[in-house]
Design an enzyme around this catalytic site. Structure first.
Site, PDB file in Angstrom:
ATOM      1  N   ARG A 196       0.833  -1.210   0.000  1.00 55.31           N
ATOM      2  CA  ARG A 196       0.000   0.000   0.000  1.00 55.31           C
ATOM      3  C   ARG A 196       0.874   1.268   0.000  1.00 55.31           C
ATOM      4  NH1 ARG A 196      -0.465   4.594   2.769  1.00 55.31           N
ATOM      5  NH2 ARG A 196       0.084   3.435   4.647  1.00 55.31           N
ATOM      6  N   ASP A 197       1.598   1.483   1.085  1.00 54.89           N
ATOM      7  CA  ASP A 197       2.390   2.718   1.200  1.00 54.89           C
ATOM      8  C   ASP A 197       3.514   2.723   0.165  1.00 54.89           C
ATOM      9  OD1 ASP A 197       3.206   5.128   2.197  1.00 54.89           O
ATOM     10  OD2 ASP A 197       3.791   4.399   4.166  1.00 54.89           O
ATOM     11  N   HIS A 217       5.670   4.295  12.743  1.00 54.57           N
ATOM     12  CA  HIS A 217       5.722   4.231  11.276  1.00 54.57           C
ATOM     13  C   HIS A 217       6.823   5.196  10.825  1.00 54.57           C
ATOM     14  CE1 HIS A 217       3.482   3.949   7.287  1.00 54.57           C
ATOM     15  NE2 HIS A 217       4.224   5.026   7.091  1.00 54.57           N
ATOM     16  N   HIS A 275       9.986   6.591   8.386  1.00 54.79           N
ATOM     17  CA  HIS A 275      10.616   6.642   7.058  1.00 54.79           C
ATOM     18  C   HIS A 275      12.107   6.900   7.289  1.00 54.79           C
ATOM     19  CE1 HIS A 275       7.032   6.891   4.199  1.00 54.79           C
ATOM     20  NE2 HIS A 275       6.485   6.803   5.393  1.00 54.79           N
ATOM     21  N   CYS A 325       7.732   9.790  -0.088  1.00 49.86           N
ATOM     22  CA  CYS A 325       6.687  10.758   0.187  1.00 49.86           C
ATOM     23  C   CYS A 325       6.639  11.696  -1.002  1.00 49.86           C
ATOM     24  CB  CYS A 325       6.967  11.528   1.477  1.00 49.86           C
ATOM     25  SG  CYS A 325       5.698  12.762   1.795  1.00 49.86           S
ATOM     26  N   ASN A 382       9.944   3.910   3.339  1.00 45.17           N
ATOM     27  CA  ASN A 382       9.674   3.507   4.717  1.00 45.17           C
ATOM     28  C   ASN A 382      10.859   2.690   5.223  1.00 45.17           C
ATOM     29  OD1 ASN A 382       6.943   3.627   3.243  1.00 45.17           O
ATOM     30  ND2 ASN A 382       6.355   3.558   5.394  1.00 45.17           N
TER      31      ASN A 382
HETATM   32  P1  HMG Z   1     -12.733  15.173  -2.182  1.00 46.52           P
HETATM   33  O1  HMG Z   1     -12.374  15.600  -3.557  1.00 46.52           O
HETATM   34  O2  HMG Z   1     -12.871  16.227  -1.119  1.00 46.52           O
HETATM   35  O3  HMG Z   1     -13.982  14.215  -2.204  1.00 46.52           O
HETATM   36  O4  HMG Z   1     -11.581  14.146  -1.733  1.00 46.52           O
HETATM   37  P2  HMG Z   1     -15.524  14.534  -1.962  1.00 46.52           P
HETATM   38  O5  HMG Z   1     -15.887  14.008  -0.643  1.00 46.52           O
HETATM   39  O6  HMG Z   1     -15.793  15.986  -2.253  1.00 46.52           O
HETATM   40  O7  HMG Z   1     -16.218  13.669  -3.116  1.00 46.52           O
HETATM   41  C1  HMG Z   1     -15.972  13.985  -4.505  1.00 46.52           C
HETATM   42  C2  HMG Z   1     -16.292  12.780  -5.378  1.00 46.52           C
HETATM   43  O8  HMG Z   1     -15.394  11.715  -5.066  1.00 46.52           O
HETATM   44  C3  HMG Z   1     -17.695  12.222  -5.155  1.00 46.52           C
HETATM   45  O9  HMG Z   1     -18.145  11.749  -6.419  1.00 46.52           O
HETATM   46  C4  HMG Z   1     -17.480  11.031  -4.262  1.00 46.52           C
HETATM   47  O10 HMG Z   1     -18.449  10.011  -4.395  1.00 46.52           O
HETATM   48  C5  HMG Z   1     -16.136  10.544  -4.746  1.00 46.52           C
HETATM   49  P3  HMG Z   1     -19.270  12.526  -7.236  1.00 46.52           P
HETATM   50  O11 HMG Z   1     -20.449  12.577  -6.298  1.00 46.52           O
HETATM   51  O12 HMG Z   1     -18.665  13.877  -7.472  1.00 46.52           O
HETATM   52  O13 HMG Z   1     -19.425  11.700  -8.448  1.00 46.52           O
HETATM   53  N1  HMG Z   1     -15.437   9.847  -3.661  1.00 46.52           N
HETATM   54  C6  HMG Z   1     -14.940   8.607  -3.743  1.00 46.52           C
HETATM   55  N2  HMG Z   1     -14.878   7.694  -4.730  1.00 46.52           N
HETATM   56  C7  HMG Z   1     -14.320   6.511  -4.447  1.00 46.52           C
HETATM   57  N3  HMG Z   1     -13.813   6.189  -3.240  1.00 46.52           N
HETATM   58  C8  HMG Z   1     -13.822   7.065  -2.223  1.00 46.52           C
HETATM   59  C9  HMG Z   1     -14.408   8.326  -2.468  1.00 46.52           C
HETATM   60  N4  HMG Z   1     -14.584   9.404  -1.681  1.00 46.52           N
HETATM   61  C10 HMG Z   1     -15.213  10.322  -2.419  1.00 46.52           C
HETATM   62  N5  HMG Z   1     -13.321   6.728  -1.029  1.00 46.52           N
HETATM   63  C11 HMG Z   1     -10.904  12.258  -0.406  1.00 46.52           C
HETATM   64  C12 HMG Z   1     -11.577  13.623  -0.431  1.00 46.52           C
HETATM   65  C13 HMG Z   1     -10.690  11.882   1.024  1.00 46.52           C
HETATM   66  C14 HMG Z   1     -11.842  11.279  -1.111  1.00 46.52           C
HETATM   67  C15 HMG Z   1      -9.583  12.357  -1.186  1.00 46.52           C
HETATM   68  O14 HMG Z   1      -8.838  13.396  -0.658  1.00 46.52           O
HETATM   69  C16 HMG Z   1      -8.768  11.092  -1.125  1.00 46.52           C
HETATM   70  O15 HMG Z   1      -9.149  10.065  -1.683  1.00 46.52           O
HETATM   71  N6  HMG Z   1      -7.568  11.144  -0.457  1.00 46.52           N
HETATM   72  C17 HMG Z   1      -6.720   9.977  -0.290  1.00 46.52           C
HETATM   73  C18 HMG Z   1      -5.272  10.362  -0.275  1.00 46.52           C
HETATM   74  C19 HMG Z   1      -4.397   9.165   0.044  1.00 46.52           C
HETATM   75  O16 HMG Z   1      -4.771   8.021  -0.103  1.00 46.52           O
HETATM   76  N7  HMG Z   1      -3.151   9.439   0.491  1.00 46.52           N
HETATM   77  C20 HMG Z   1      -2.211   8.431   0.825  1.00 46.52           C
HETATM   78  C21 HMG Z   1      -2.498   7.742   2.147  1.00 46.52           C
HETATM   79  S1  HMG Z   1      -1.905   8.622   3.598  1.00 46.52           S
HETATM   80  C22 HMG Z   1      -0.295   8.076   3.765  1.00 46.52           C
HETATM   81  O17 HMG Z   1       0.225   7.434   2.898  1.00 46.52           O
HETATM   82  C23 HMG Z   1       0.436   8.336   5.033  1.00 46.52           C
HETATM   83  C24 HMG Z   1       0.669   7.065   5.853  1.00 46.52           C
HETATM   84  O18 HMG Z   1       1.429   6.118   5.143  1.00 46.52           O
HETATM   85  C25 HMG Z   1       1.385   7.384   7.166  1.00 46.52           C
HETATM   86  C26 HMG Z   1       2.606   8.295   7.013  1.00 46.52           C
HETATM   87  O19 HMG Z   1       3.630   7.895   6.432  1.00 46.52           O
HETATM   88  O20 HMG Z   1       2.490   9.426   7.478  1.00 46.52           O
HETATM   89  C27 HMG Z   1      -0.672   6.410   6.201  1.00 46.52           C
HETATM   90 MG    MG Z   2       4.047   6.127   5.178  1.00 47.38          MG
END
Ligand code: HMG
Ligand code: MG
Length: 313
Positions: A28-29, A221, A223, A254, A263
């Site tokens: 995933r990450d 967690h 990096h 990142c 990581n």
């Molecule tokens: P948004 O644009 O604000 O979404 O994004 P919304 O709520 O306004 O919805 C817009 C449209 O998206 C809608 O469709 C929703 O249905 C659709 P429409 O009605 O316009 O046709 N939608 C979705 N579709 C599929 N699956 C969903 C979903 N949600 C809404 N889940 C949102 C907000 C949270 C969705 C967006 O910002 C997002 O997906 N972000 C994910 C980012 C991400 O995955 N980042 C990486 C993970 S974090 C990380 O890696 C850090 C970590 O490893 C720890 C560390 O190292 O720190 C964990």
């Molecule tokens: Mg991470």
């Protein structure tokens, strides 16, 4: 490819846990940060191999918006391909109720929400303020708990943020507590850009304990951007932490910090834990062979020191 039988000599140190659960995040990450989209069948084989190496938790994918993370847009196709994996937890990331619906529809039993200690990362990663993202998670956690689904709460930027600089400990503790108050079963403290050092880790853990977040609910967690990930892990183990996130072969990075490397590599972690006599259940040779295989698929060598040292080509 062959891997050598070299293993560290086991010499336990005092006051460390007997056992550590590795939360494997490579699929995933790691893969979410690849420039190219890895084919679904390669991801499925990667996860099967990780499970076969003895890892008890292998984070599988994310049910996020496919436009935000195109690398994981195949979650619906991938997750069912893992149905034959037995006895290994396969958590998935879920940012909102839409993501939860998608995950539950496929039978996911462990989910993770992911918050940020800083406003800038919350805006860039979730299109929300910190408090808006907590409000977005609230019904997700409540519904998951009602369905007896295990919930992890990730917290990013716990030590430093590429836009905001050092992040005050009290700011991290506030959001950490809020995530736990929503009902998360565990908390993962993310050093997203790899700037933490061991004293900082122990200070944050102590502050969290002071505020009622107990060590048994905390994972770390790290990096490895500045080569501190293992030192930080050891500091956390000395504090009593027994859940450590790591990524096979050191996959990851990142997208918001150009100098950030991946990581903590799972193989580097297992080498240290094997040497300390701390049980993980992971077979280092099988895991290393998996990372060498994936590196071939990606067309570049693994950055893990241990993978490189154990690989004889
Ligand atoms: P948004 O644009 O604000 O979404 O994004 P919304 O709520 O306004 O919805 C817009 C449209 O998206 C809608 O469709 C929703 O249905 C659709 P429409 O009605 O316009 O046709 N939608 C979705 N579709 C599929 N699956 C969903 C979903 N949600 C809404 N889940 C949102 C907000 C949270 C969705 C967006 O910002 C997002 O997906 N972000 C994910 C980012 C991400 O995955 N980042 C990486 C993970 S974090 C990380 O890696 C850090 C970590 O490893 C720890 C560390 O190292 O720190 C964990
Ligand atoms: Mg991470």
């Amino acid at each position: 490819m062959t891997t050598s039988r070299t293993l560290p000599m086991t010499v336990p140190a005092q006051d460390l846990p007997a056992q550590v659960r590795i939360h494997e995040v490579g699929a995933r990450d790691g893969l979410q940060n690849e420039k190219t989209v890895v084919p679904t069948e390669v991801k499925a084989e990667f996860i099967h191999r990780l499970a076969a190496s003895g890892l008890s938790t292998v984070e599988a994918t994310s049910f996020v918006h496919p436009k935000w993370v195109p690398q994981l847009a195949d979650a619906e196709d991938l997750f069912p391909r893992l149905a034959d994996i037995d006895g290994v937890a396969l958590p998935v990331l879920v940012p909102n109720e839409r993501g939860l619906d998608r995950a539950l529809a496929l039978g996911a039993r462990r989910i993770a929400v992911f918050g940020s200690a800083t406003e800038t990362f919350a805006a860039r990663n979730l299109n929300r303020t910190v408090d808006e993202s907590l409000a977005m998670f609230e019904p997700v956690v409540a519904r998951a708990k009602a369905d007896k689904v295990h919930v992890r709460g990730y917290l990013s930027m716990c030590f430093g943020d590429p836009w905001e600089g050092p992040v005050p400990v009290h700011q991290v503790v506030r959001v950490a507590k809020a995530l736990m108050d929503l009902g998360c079963d565990e908390l993962s403290l993310g050093d997203t850009i790899g700037v933490a050092t061991p004293g900082h880790v122990q200070t944050l853990l102590a502050e969290l304990n002071e505020e009622g977040v107990t060590t048994d609910t905390i994972g770390v967690h790290f990096h490895d951007t500045y080569g501190q990930a293992l030192s930080n892990t050891l500091a956390a183990l000395q504090h009593g932490v027994t859940t450590v996130d790591a990524s096979a072969g050191g996959l990851g990075g990142c997208p918001y910090a150009k100098s950030a490397t991946g990581n903590l590599a799972t193989e580097d972690l297992v080498w240290m834990l094997d040497g300390l006599g701390i049980e993980t259940g992971v077979d280092l040779d099988t895991l290393t062979a998996t990372s060498v295989w994936l590196a071939d698929q990606l067309g570049r060598p693994s950055p893990s020191r241990t993978v490189r040292a154990l690989s004889v080509r």
